[in-house]
Design a protein around this motif. Structure first.
Motif, short mmCIF file in Angstrom:
data_model
loop_
_atom_site.label_atom_id
_atom_site.label_comp_id
_atom_site.label_asym_id
_atom_site.label_seq_id
_atom_site.Cartn_x
_atom_site.Cartn_y
_atom_site.Cartn_z
N ASP B 290 -3.48 13.38 -1.49
CA ASP B 290 -3.57 12.48 -2.63
C ASP B 290 -3.42 13.23 -3.94
OD1 ASP B 290 -3.78 10.27 -1.16
OD2 ASP B 290 -5.93 9.94 -1.49
N ASP B 293 0.13 13.94 -4.38
CA ASP B 293 0.81 12.69 -4.65
C ASP B 293 0.62 12.21 -6.09
OD1 ASP B 293 2.49 11.75 -2.80
OD2 ASP B 293 1.20 10.14 -2.08
N THR B 297 4.21 11.30 -7.48
CA THR B 297 4.60 9.91 -7.76
C THR B 297 4.02 9.44 -9.09
OG1 THR B 297 2.72 9.05 -6.51
CG2 THR B 297 4.77 9.33 -5.31
N PHE B 391 10.53 6.79 -2.09
CA PHE B 391 9.54 5.87 -2.64
C PHE B 391 9.77 5.65 -4.14
CE2 PHE B 391 5.11 5.26 -4.31
CZ PHE B 391 4.86 4.03 -3.72
N ILE B 392 10.00 6.75 -4.89
CA ILE B 392 10.16 6.58 -6.34
C ILE B 392 11.56 6.14 -6.73
CG2 ILE B 392 8.34 8.26 -6.89
CD1 ILE B 392 10.69 10.14 -7.76
N PHE B 498 11.67 -2.54 4.36
CA PHE B 498 11.45 -1.18 3.89
C PHE B 498 10.03 -0.76 4.25
CE2 PHE B 498 10.59 1.88 0.38
CZ PHE B 498 11.62 2.74 0.59
N VAL B 499 9.68 -0.86 5.52
CA VAL B 499 8.35 -0.38 5.91
C VAL B 499 8.51 1.08 6.30
CG1 VAL B 499 7.04 -2.42 6.53
CG2 VAL B 499 8.79 -1.63 8.05
N MET B 500 8.29 1.94 5.32
CA MET B 500 8.53 3.36 5.54
C MET B 500 7.20 4.10 5.53
SD MET B 500 10.66 5.88 3.03
CE MET B 500 9.45 5.68 1.73
N GLU B 501 6.99 4.88 6.56
CA GLU B 501 5.76 5.65 6.63
C GLU B 501 5.76 6.74 5.57
OE1 GLU B 501 5.00 7.08 10.54
OE2 GLU B 501 3.06 7.93 9.98
N LEU B 502 4.63 6.95 4.92
CA LEU B 502 4.50 8.06 3.98
C LEU B 502 3.56 9.08 4.62
CD1 LEU B 502 4.13 5.86 0.79
CD2 LEU B 502 6.01 7.44 1.21
#
Lengths: 78, 706
Positions: B290, B293, B297, B391-392, B498-502
């Motif tokens: 986190d 991150d 992000t 993501f960004i 767009f279900v993308m694992e992070l």
């Protein structure tokens, strides 16, 4: 009751219902978006789309338009 | 693998590895087999089925690495491939690699494997991280509950692999005390319907090869592949009818569709099992992920970091890569010259030097860029940055009908389309991949720059920089417009969520990054090398024959300078390419191009920069200088004397858009695995180029700019 897309960063909510076509619902179910599952909104991307959520102990991103398909509710603190 | 083979009579055991993306499956596979393979932090990196061999305790193991999937439905290619292999590839044991720090979701696939009634072993991977996360798993208890032996493993170090293979062999030989069939019970209402369907499936007139209960459940879930099996069964009509009645009946009872109910029941089963055997200690969380991150992000820093990362990746690939590329080109040039001096001149010398040596040189010259780019991509993926970059960037890219991750191939396209097209492999939806591959050649690659320099210098000497910049702006604009167009027309149906694992940030192992880079290089040389060579020789032939002078047109794609000054201007015009170029001149006339332009454009298919040397040869401009280059004043004068600026500008636009070069086209065919899409890719580009040049030229004439 509100849409997932209306939630704010840090909100903790539970899933009530997933709308939308069946492929989309199926995908989300597989990823653990079952009824009653707890969800936390981790953050929105800098441009406010997509959003990052935590479910079943892991993180994933969803586009806001997809998040509109999820009806959610606050978790009742007991 | 550490065990010595004992004697000659090795018994082969056939294993298949299944698992979620990011479960560390591929890194376990690498440790087992020593195969050179990729470990990714990104979903769905392993698209193809990979096979490896290992020896364990006197057993020869054949191990198949299935595509990483979250589920086993029939809705994605990866899932169909994995499922089909498990059902029809006859693996003796399926090893499900499970991220044990993310059990609940990973178990969803495991439960589906249970239902397929294949002998199973679960590898609880990343078990070294459990303690830190406060997760305590009673492995024996959970294994007994599920009827599957569970072995803790550590993918990064290879820990637990010997135990895992030992367990798999025991299961294969039927010696495991834990293995037993376990059934997920879906509650009375659904079970009653399953029974009814089962009766029909198990009717004597049927010989169905898949597990009956699995098929019954899949039919209730309305799985298209299962429906196909039912429709080809002996009592198809009755079976299909029953499935429909059962479905309706259950929907009435539950008030929602059965897929949802069944999925929720599966998660219910998982929840119950984990509740029995797993303790989650509440740990004061210090999420280092986190903290990272927060910067990566961050509304402002995100893009700074992103730009810095992309700049580094680009510079490393093309600037750093330029050194080895020069060495390679230099070596092949030297080799060619040596052969030229040693061998008597003639057709064979020409074939060897201009066909074979320069062809091999052309293949080799791409290698450094590919290796460095994939070293970088692999690092970014394994660290977990790639998912954040997507993501960004997703909002911006999505507007253009693309995925957040399409950014990297497009950016790399500025350097060279070949590695850029290969980079599109990191996209997991096929629609995204196809669109990205199709529009990447529109991005102006570095080979087109010499042409811009020549023409802009000749016709717009005072604004050359602006004209070249305009070319790049147009190139990106066209790429995005075409992207939107394709998304809106060709791929409307495929709305891939767009279900993308992070995944959490992880420190990559040097080994896995190097293995990935090595794989890419090997793959490129093996799959592309031969084809590129053959086509290079073919194009050399077409550009050198029939001969009416002493020397032929040099088919070399990499060395403009080797077009020597003794070249006869008429020679190129009489070759097959020359003749073809002249014959299609009428097609180009509405664009303001003459036959010399049309011949140069054809030769540019070998490699774009060849257009410059071809123009030089055709205008006999090499006479006063030793080399023809984009800086050649003689050639600039010749161009200025023969064409108007409008013609020159139309030609620039055409060059910008018209076709991927030979190697890029062959890469497209390989990556798209479809000749149809590749032909489409070339055709739309040629048409687009023609239309744009036509409108510009004719419009310019109307405005009196000619």
């Amino acid at each position: 009751m509100r849409k997932l897309s209306e939630c704010r960063e840090g909100d903790r909510i539970k899933i009530i219902r997933i709308k939308g076509e069946s492929t989309f619902r199926r995908r989300l179910l597989e990823m653990g978006f079952t009824k009653g599952s707890a969800l936390r909104i981790v953050k929105y991307a800098p441009l406010k789309d997509p959003m990052e959520v935590e479910i079943k102990g892991y993180r994933l991103s969803l586009r806001v338009r997809e998040a509109e398909m999820l009806e959610v509710d606050d978790i009742n603190e007991r | 693998m550490k065990d010595k083979a004992k004697g000659a009579s090795l018994e082969e055991v056939h294993l298949a590895l299944a698992g979620n993306p990011n479960s560390g499956k591929t890194s376990l596979f690498n440790h087992m087999t020593g195969a050179r393979q990729k470990v990714g932090n990104w979903g769905g990196v392993t698209v193809e089925i990979k096979e490896g061999k290992a020896v364990h305790n006197g057993h020869l193991l054949k191990i198949i690495d299935l595509p990483g999937t979250y589920s086993l439905t029939a809705y994605s290619l990866e899932e169909i491939v994995a499922r089909d292999y498990i059902l029809n590839g006859n693996p003796q044991v399926v090893i499900d690699v499970i991220d044990s720090t993310n059990l609940e979701r990973n178990m969803y696939l495991a439960v589906q494997l249970l239902e397929m009634e294949r002998p199973l072993v679960f590898a609880f991977n990343m078990s070294d991280e459990l303690k830190k996360k406060g997760i305590k798993i009673n492995i024996d208890k959970l294994g007994k509950l599920l009827g599957v032996p569970i072995v803790p493993t550590v993918g990064r170090s290879g820990g637990g692999i010997q135990d895992l293979l030992g367990s798999a062999v025991r299961v294969a030989e039927g010696r495991s005390s834990t293995s037993r069939p376990v059934r997920i019970i879906y509650g009375n209402e659904i079970e009653e319907e399953i029974e009814k369907i089962l009766d029909l499936i198990e009717a004597p007139c049927n010989s169905i090869h898949v597990p009956a209960r699995w098929l019954a459940i899949k039919l209730l879930e309305n799985d298209p592949e299962a429906v196909k099996i039912a429709e080809s069964s002996g009592n198809a009509a009755a079976l299909v009818q029953q499935v429909e009645t059962s479905g309706k009946h259950l929907e009435d009872i539950f008030g929602e569709d059965i897929t949802t109910v069944i999925s929720e029941q599966r998660y219910g089963f998982i929840h119950g099992a984990l509740h029995e055997a797993v303790d989650y200690e509440v740990i004061e969380k210090t999420h280092s992920s986190d903290d990272i991150d927060r910067f990566v992000t961050h509304p402002f820093f995100a893009y700074l970091i992103f730009i810095a990362m992309m700049w580094l990746l680009f510079q490393a690939t093309f600037k750093l890569g330029a050194y080895p590329v020069h060495w390679i080109e230099f070596s092949f040039a030297w080799l060619g010259d040596t052969v030229r001096t040693v061998m008597p001149p003639g057709d064979f010398q020409s074939l060897l030097v201009d066909g074979v040596i320069s062809g091999v040189g052309a293949v080799a010259a791409f290698l450094p860029n590919i290796l460095i780019l994939f070293l970088g991509i692999s690092l970014l993926e394994d660290v977990g940055y790639m998912a954040r970059a997507a993501f960004i960037m997703d909002k911006i890219m999505h507007k253009m009908g693309l995925h957040g991750k399409s950014f990297i191939p497009l950016l790399m396209g500025i350097g060279c389309s070949v590695p850029a097209i290969m980079a599109a492999r990191t996209l997991n939806s096929r629609a995204d991949r196809i669109i990205t591959v199709l529009i990447t050649p529109l991005i102006s690659c570095s080979a087109r720059l010499p042409i811009y320099v020549l023409f802009a210098g000749a016709f717009f000497p005072d604004h050359a920089g602006n004209i070249i910049f305009l070319m790049y702006v147009l190139s990106f604009s066209f790429a995005f417009l075409v992207g939107i167009l394709f998304r809106k027309t060709l791929f409307r149906q495929e709305a891939f969520p767009f279900v993308m694992e992070l995944p959490p940030y992880r420190i990559p192992t040097i080994r896995s990054v190097l293995i990935h880079m090595w794989e890419k290089g090997k793959h490129y040389v093996q799959k592309m090398g031969g084809v590129v060579l053959v086509f290079s020789i073919l194009l050399w032939f077409l550009g050198a024959y029939p001969k009416n002078t002493f020397t032929g047109m040099q088919g070399d794609s990499e060395r403009i300078e080797t077009i020597s000054r003794q070249q006869e201007p008429g020679a190129l015009a009489h070759t097959y390419i020359g003749r073809f170029g002249r014959s299609i001149e009428p097609v180009f006339r509405p664009l303001g191009f003459d036959w010399k332009m049309s011949v140069s454009l054809l030769t540019g298919f070998v490699a774009k920069e060849i257009v410059v040397s071809s123009m030089g040869v055709l205008y006999n401009a090499g006479q006063e200088e030793t080399e023809i280059s984009e800086e050649s004043t003689a050639l600039r004068h010749a161009l200025k004397a023969n064409y108007s600026p409008l013609q020159g500008f139309a030609f620039l636009l055409f060059v910008l858009l018209y076709t991927p070069c030979l190697v890029a086209l062959l890469t497209m065919v390989r990556e798209l695995k479809s000749v149809k899409w590749s032909v489409f890719g070339v055709s739309y580009q040629v048409m687009l180029a023609w239309i744009v040049a036509f409108v510009t030229y004719q419009g310019g004439l109307l405005l009196g700019l000619g």
